[in-house]
Scaffold this motif. Structure first.
Motif, PDB file in Angstrom:
ATOM      1  N   ILE A 160       0.870  -1.121   0.093  1.00  0.00           N
ATOM      2  CA  ILE A 160       0.065  -0.058   0.029  1.00  0.00           C
ATOM      3  C   ILE A 160       0.955   1.105  -0.180  1.00  0.00           C
ATOM      4  O   ILE A 160       1.504   1.633   1.069  1.00  0.00           O
ATOM      5  N   LEU A 161       1.195   1.929  -1.082  1.00  0.00           N
ATOM      6  CA  LEU A 161       2.393   2.703  -1.313  1.00  0.00           C
ATOM      7  C   LEU A 161       1.781   4.209  -1.354  1.00  0.00           C
ATOM      8  O   LEU A 161       2.468   5.090  -1.575  1.00  0.00           O
ATOM      9  N   ASN A 162       0.428   4.386  -1.626  1.00  0.00           N
ATOM     10  CA  ASN A 162      -0.064   5.780  -1.445  1.00  0.00           C
ATOM     11  C   ASN A 162      -1.002   6.036  -0.425  1.00  0.00           C
ATOM     12  O   ASN A 162      -1.966   5.475  -0.241  1.00  0.00           O
ATOM     13  N   GLY A 163      -0.337   6.848   0.332  1.00  0.00           N
ATOM     14  CA  GLY A 163      -1.274   7.291   1.684  1.00  0.00           C
ATOM     15  C   GLY A 163      -2.698   7.904   1.382  1.00  0.00           C
ATOM     16  O   GLY A 163      -3.350   7.633   2.243  1.00  0.00           O
ATOM     17  N   THR A 164      -2.646   8.965   0.487  1.00  0.00           N
ATOM     18  CA  THR A 164      -3.832   9.466   0.062  1.00  0.00           C
ATOM     19  C   THR A 164      -4.905   8.597  -0.517  1.00  0.00           C
ATOM     20  O   THR A 164      -6.015   8.784  -0.004  1.00  0.00           O
ATOM     21  N   ALA A 165      -4.728   7.687  -1.464  1.00  0.00           N
ATOM     22  CA  ALA A 165      -5.654   6.838  -1.738  1.00  0.00           C
ATOM     23  C   ALA A 165      -6.105   5.982  -0.630  1.00  0.00           C
ATOM     24  O   ALA A 165      -7.318   5.493  -0.298  1.00  0.00           O
ATOM     25  N   ASN A 166      -5.109   5.696   0.348  1.00  0.00           N
ATOM     26  CA  ASN A 166      -5.566   4.558   1.580  1.00  0.00           C
ATOM     27  C   ASN A 166      -6.354   5.425   2.483  1.00  0.00           C
ATOM     28  O   ASN A 166      -7.339   4.678   3.053  1.00  0.00           O
ATOM     29  N   PHE A 167      -6.006   6.584   2.651  1.00  0.00           N
ATOM     30  CA  PHE A 167      -7.003   7.423   3.466  1.00  0.00           C
ATOM     31  C   PHE A 167      -8.225   7.473   3.037  1.00  0.00           C
ATOM     32  O   PHE A 167      -9.445   7.405   3.647  1.00  0.00           O
ATOM     33  N   ILE A 168      -8.492   7.838   1.390  1.00  0.00           N
ATOM     34  CA  ILE A 168      -9.959   7.971   1.048  1.00  0.00           C
ATOM     35  C   ILE A 168     -10.686   6.723   0.998  1.00  0.00           C
ATOM     36  O   ILE A 168     -11.828   6.790   1.534  1.00  0.00           O
ATOM     37  N   LEU A 169      -9.806   5.590   0.810  1.00  0.00           N
ATOM     38  CA  LEU A 169     -10.590   4.270   1.097  1.00  0.00           C
ATOM     39  C   LEU A 169     -10.905   3.979   2.432  1.00  0.00           C
ATOM     40  O   LEU A 169     -12.121   3.365   2.546  1.00  0.00           O
ATOM     41  N   SER A 170      -9.855   4.185   3.506  1.00  0.00           N
ATOM     42  CA  SER A 170     -10.504   4.089   4.803  1.00  0.00           C
ATOM     43  C   SER A 170     -11.819   5.006   5.235  1.00  0.00           C
ATOM     44  O   SER A 170     -12.298   4.304   5.969  1.00  0.00           O
ATOM     45  N   GLY A 190      -4.982  17.873   4.480  1.00  0.00           N
ATOM     46  CA  GLY A 190      -3.611  17.973   4.023  1.00  0.00           C
ATOM     47  C   GLY A 190      -3.000  16.777   3.283  1.00  0.00           C
ATOM     48  O   GLY A 190      -1.893  16.515   2.870  1.00  0.00           O
ATOM     49  N   TYR A 191      -3.799  15.569   3.078  1.00  0.00           N
ATOM     50  CA  TYR A 191      -3.208  14.349   2.433  1.00  0.00           C
ATOM     51  C   TYR A 191      -3.255  14.628   1.153  1.00  0.00           C
ATOM     52  O   TYR A 191      -2.351  13.700   0.490  1.00  0.00           O
ATOM     53  N   ALA A 192      -4.228  15.065   0.635  1.00  0.00           N
ATOM     54  CA  ALA A 192      -4.463  15.160  -0.918  1.00  0.00           C
ATOM     55  C   ALA A 192      -3.926  16.408  -1.441  1.00  0.00           C
ATOM     56  O   ALA A 192      -4.332  17.511  -0.787  1.00  0.00           O
ATOM     57  N   GLU A 193      -3.513  16.660  -2.588  1.00  0.00           N
ATOM     58  CA  GLU A 193      -3.050  17.944  -3.248  1.00  0.00           C
ATOM     59  C   GLU A 193      -4.202  18.564  -3.755  1.00  0.00           C
ATOM     60  O   GLU A 193      -5.343  17.757  -4.104  1.00  0.00           O
ATOM     61  N   ALA A 194      -4.503  19.772  -4.221  1.00  0.00           N
ATOM     62  CA  ALA A 194      -5.674  20.406  -4.998  1.00  0.00           C
ATOM     63  C   ALA A 194      -5.804  19.602  -6.080  1.00  0.00           C
ATOM     64  O   ALA A 194      -7.006  19.344  -6.605  1.00  0.00           O
ATOM     65  N   ASP A 281      -4.861   1.390   7.878  1.00  0.00           N
ATOM     66  CA  ASP A 281      -5.711   2.566   7.850  1.00  0.00           C
ATOM     67  C   ASP A 281      -4.973   3.807   7.526  1.00  0.00           C
ATOM     68  O   ASP A 281      -4.040   4.061   7.877  1.00  0.00           O
ATOM     69  N   GLY A 282      -5.989   4.596   7.211  1.00  0.00           N
ATOM     70  CA  GLY A 282      -5.461   6.130   7.123  1.00  0.00           C
ATOM     71  C   GLY A 282      -4.491   6.278   6.035  1.00  0.00           C
ATOM     72  O   GLY A 282      -4.491   5.726   4.975  1.00  0.00           O
ATOM     73  N   ALA A 283      -3.625   7.440   6.320  1.00  0.00           N
ATOM     74  CA  ALA A 283      -2.642   7.727   5.550  1.00  0.00           C
ATOM     75  C   ALA A 283      -1.249   6.833   5.592  1.00  0.00           C
ATOM     76  O   ALA A 283      -0.338   7.265   5.188  1.00  0.00           O
ATOM     77  N   PHE A 284      -1.427   5.791   6.147  1.00  0.00           N
ATOM     78  CA  PHE A 284      -0.105   5.149   6.393  1.00  0.00           C
ATOM     79  C   PHE A 284       0.157   3.959   5.293  1.00  0.00           C
ATOM     80  O   PHE A 284      -0.760   3.719   4.236  1.00  0.00           O
ATOM     81  N   GLY A 301       4.508   2.316   8.200  1.00  0.00           N
ATOM     82  CA  GLY A 301       4.852   3.433   8.875  1.00  0.00           C
ATOM     83  C   GLY A 301       4.352   4.381   7.996  1.00  0.00           C
ATOM     84  O   GLY A 301       3.416   4.247   7.229  1.00  0.00           O
ATOM     85  N   GLN A 302       4.649   5.709   8.297  1.00  0.00           N
ATOM     86  CA  GLN A 302       4.131   6.898   7.566  1.00  0.00           C
ATOM     87  C   GLN A 302       4.745   7.333   6.216  1.00  0.00           C
ATOM     88  O   GLN A 302       6.143   7.307   6.234  1.00  0.00           O
ATOM     89  N   GLY A 303       3.818   7.198   5.295  1.00  0.00           N
ATOM     90  CA  GLY A 303       4.467   7.298   3.744  1.00  0.00           C
ATOM     91  C   GLY A 303       4.831   8.595   3.264  1.00  0.00           C
ATOM     92  O   GLY A 303       5.038   8.991   2.015  1.00  0.00           O
ATOM     93  N   ALA A 304       4.472   9.745   4.072  1.00  0.00           N
ATOM     94  CA  ALA A 304       4.553  11.170   3.622  1.00  0.00           C
ATOM     95  C   ALA A 304       4.848  11.934   4.898  1.00  0.00           C
ATOM     96  O   ALA A 304       4.857  11.610   5.994  1.00  0.00           O
ATOM     97  N   GLY A 305       4.982  13.471   4.707  1.00  0.00           N
ATOM     98  CA  GLY A 305       5.093  14.485   6.057  1.00  0.00           C
ATOM     99  C   GLY A 305       6.353  14.731   5.927  1.00  0.00           C
ATOM    100  O   GLY A 305       7.438  14.156   5.382  1.00  0.00           O
ATOM    101  N   ASP A 306       6.399  15.917   6.651  1.00  0.00           N
ATOM    102  CA  ASP A 306       7.802  16.614   6.608  1.00  0.00           C
ATOM    103  C   ASP A 306       9.018  15.889   7.371  1.00  0.00           C
ATOM    104  O   ASP A 306      10.143  15.406   6.844  1.00  0.00           O
TER     105      ASP A 306
END
Length: 434
Positions: A160-170, A190-194, A281-284, A301-306
Motif C-alpha cells: 500500500i504505497l499511496n497514503g492519500t488513496a488509502n486514507f480515502i478508501l479508509s 492536507g493528505y491530498a493536493e488540490a 488504515d488512514g494515510a499509512f 509506517g508514515q508514507g509522507a510528511g515533513d
C-alpha cells in the motif's frame, strides 16, 4: 568528502526540505555522534528567496533562485533534490553527478522515467545516488532491499504505497462516505493536493513500484508497460459487499515472479479484513515482502510528511557520508539494469469480484453463470440483493482463480446482454497471506 563539516546544497525548501532542516537542527549532536562530523545546509534553491519560511532559528541557509549557485559551488559535498518535477531536477541531478558529487533525491517520477540513465551516470562518475525518500516516506525499504535482504530472491512484494488513496478508501469504509466526500476530507487534512490526479489514478504508486521492481528483481520495468488502475471507480456499494465477504478494498501495488516472468501492476483489490494489509488504515503505507530465505517481512509506517520523509533523506545523506568506496546505487553490480521479462497482463491469474446490475428477471443468474463457465471462470460465492419493483438488482459473484483475458471477455459478453442495467464492476481479490 573531507573535514569536519558536510555541506549540503538543497533544491526545494518545501514540506520535506523544511523537515530535513528541522531534524538537522534538533538532532545535530546525535548525528555528529554517529558520523563524527556535522551536517549543515549551506545553500537552498527556491523559487522565491524573499518568502517567509518556518525554519529553525539557528539555521544559517543562503537562499537562491539560480540552479548554478548549487552546481557551481565546489564546497558542496552532497546535492539534495527535493523540488520535484522533471526538467530542472534532471538538469541539477545530472550536473551534480557529472561534477563528481553525491546526490540524494525524493523524486520518484524522475527515477521511474529516467532512473536507469541516472544510475548509469552515477556509476560512471563513481558517486552515490540515494533515493530512500522516494518510496513510502519514512519506511526504510530501499536499504532493506539493497542491504538487509540482499541475499534473498524476493518472490512477492505487495504494498500500500499511496497514503492519500488509502486514507480515502479508509474513510469510505469506516464512515460510509462516497468517493468525492472522502477526497474532500483528504484535501482538508492536507493528505491530498488540490490536483490529486497522481494519487487517485494510481500513478504515484506506479512510480514507486517501478523503483521497487528494480531493487527487488534487478530489472528495468518500463513504466509505459505497467498496468495501472486508480480508485476513482470504487463505489460504497462494493465496499459494503466486500465487507460481507470479509474483505476491504485497497489500492495495491504488487510484483510477483512467475516462471521467470514478472507479473506487476497497480490495482484495486479485495484484501482479507483480518490480514496484515487489510488492517492498514488512514494515510499509512505498508510493504509486505516474501523472500526465499527470510520468509515474510512487513514494513509499516508514515508514507509522507515533513519529518518522516526528511528522516529518509537524512538516512541517505549519512550513508553517503560514511561510504568511502563507490556506492552500490541499484543494489546490483550492473549499473544499467537489463530490461524486465514481463508476464503479459492478460495472462495474469487471480481471484475476482464482480458486481452485475441486472433487471430482476427469471434466468438471469443462470445466464451469467453460463457465460462465466464458458470462459473457464469458476464461481465460489454469489450474493443477490432484492430491490423495489422496476429497479435493477445487484448480483455479486466471487470467483476462484481465472486469467485476466477470460475475465475481460466474460465482462464484455455479459454487459451486452439485455438484462444488464449498468456496466459491470470488477475488482481483483488479493491472494493470501497479504
Amino acid at each position: 568528502m573531507s573535514g569536519e563539516l558536510i555541506r549540503l546544497g538543497l533544491a526545494g525548501l518545501g514540506t520535506v526540505g523544511t523537515g530535513l532542516a528541522k531534524i538537522l537542527a534538533s538532532n545535530a549532536d546525535w548525528i555528529e555522534r554517529r558520523l563524527g562530523r556535522r551536517v549543515e545546509i549551506k545553500t537552498a534553491l527556491v523559487r522565491d528567496p524573499s518568502k517567509k519560511r518556518d525554519l529553525p532559528e539557528n539555521a544559517d541557509i543562503r537562499l537562491t533562485s539560480d540552479v548554478q549557485d548549487l552546481l557551481g559551488d565546489p564546497e558542496l559535498d552532497i546535492i539534495v533534490e527535493l523540488m520535484g518535477g522533471q526538467d530542472t531536477a534532471y538538469e541539477l541531478i545530472t550536473g551534480a553527478l557529472r561534477s563528481g558529487r553525491h546526490v540524494v533525491t525524493a523524486n520518484k517520477a524522475l527515477l521511474a522515467h529516467q532512473g536507469n540513465e541516472l544510475f548509469a551516470l552515477a556509476a560512471e562518475n563513481q558517486v552515490g545516488l540515494g533515493y530512500e525518500a522516494s518510496i513510502a516516506g519514512g519506511i526504510p525499504i530501499v536499504q532493506t532491499l539493497k542491504e538487509g535482504l540482499a541475499g534473498n530472491q524476493i518472490k512477492v512484494l505487495t504494498g500500500i504505497l499511496n497514503g492519500t488513496a488509502n486514507f480515502i478508501l479508509s474513510e469510505m469504509t469506516s464512515r460510509g462516505l462516497d468517493f468525492q466526500s472522502a477526497l474532500h476530507q483528504a484535501q482538508v487534512k492536507g493528505y491530498a493536493e488540490a490536483d490529486p490526479t497522481l494519487d487517485i489514478e494510481g500513478m504515484d504508486a506506479a512510480h514507486k513500484l517501478i523503483l521497487l521492481i528494480r531493487l527487488a528483481h534487478g530489472q528495468d520495468y518500463p513504466l509505459s508497460r505497467l498496468p495501472v488502475t486508480g480508485i476513482t471507480h470504487v463505489d460504497p456499494q462494493d465496499i459494503a459487499f466486500a465487507d460481507e465477504f470479509g474483505y476491504r478494498i485497497k489500492l495495491i501495488a504488487q510484483v510477483r515472479e512467475t516462471n521467470g516472468l514478472l507479473d506487476a501492476g497497480v490495482f484495486t483489490a479485495l484484501v482479507r479484513r483480518e490480514s496484515i494489509l487489510g488492517k492498514v488504515d488512514g494515510a499509512f503505507n505498508a510493504i509486505l515482502l516474501d523472500g526465499d530465505a527470510v520468509g515474510p517481512i512487513m514494513l509499516y509506517g508514515q508514507g509522507a510528511g515533513d519529518l518522516p520523509t526528511g528522516s529518509a533523506v537524512l538516512a541517505d545523506i549519512m550513508n553517503l557520508a560514511r561510504n568511502g568506496r563507490t556506492p552500490n546505487n541499484t543494489g546490483f553490480q550492473n549499473a544499467m539494469l537489463p530490461m524486465a521479462s514481463i508476464l503479459a497482463p492478460e495472462l495474469v491469474s487471480s481471484r475476482h469480484y464482480f458486481r452485475f446490475s441486472v433487471l430482476d428477471r427469471p434466468g438471469v443468474l443462470a445466464s451469467i453463470a453460463g457465460v462465466l463457465g464458458q470462459r473457464n471462470i469458476s464461481i465460489a460465492q454469489v450474493v443477490q440483493k432484492g430491490s423495489p419493483a422496476g429497479r435493477s438488482v445487484p448480483v455479486v459473484f466471487v470467483t476462484h482463480k481465472a486469467q485476466a483475458q477470460d475475465v475481460q471477455a466474460a465482462i464484455r459478453e455479459i454487459d451486452n446482454q439485455s438484462f444488464i442495467a449498468a456496466p459491470t464492476v470488477h475488482h481483483r481479490i488479493l491472494s493470501s497471506p497479504a
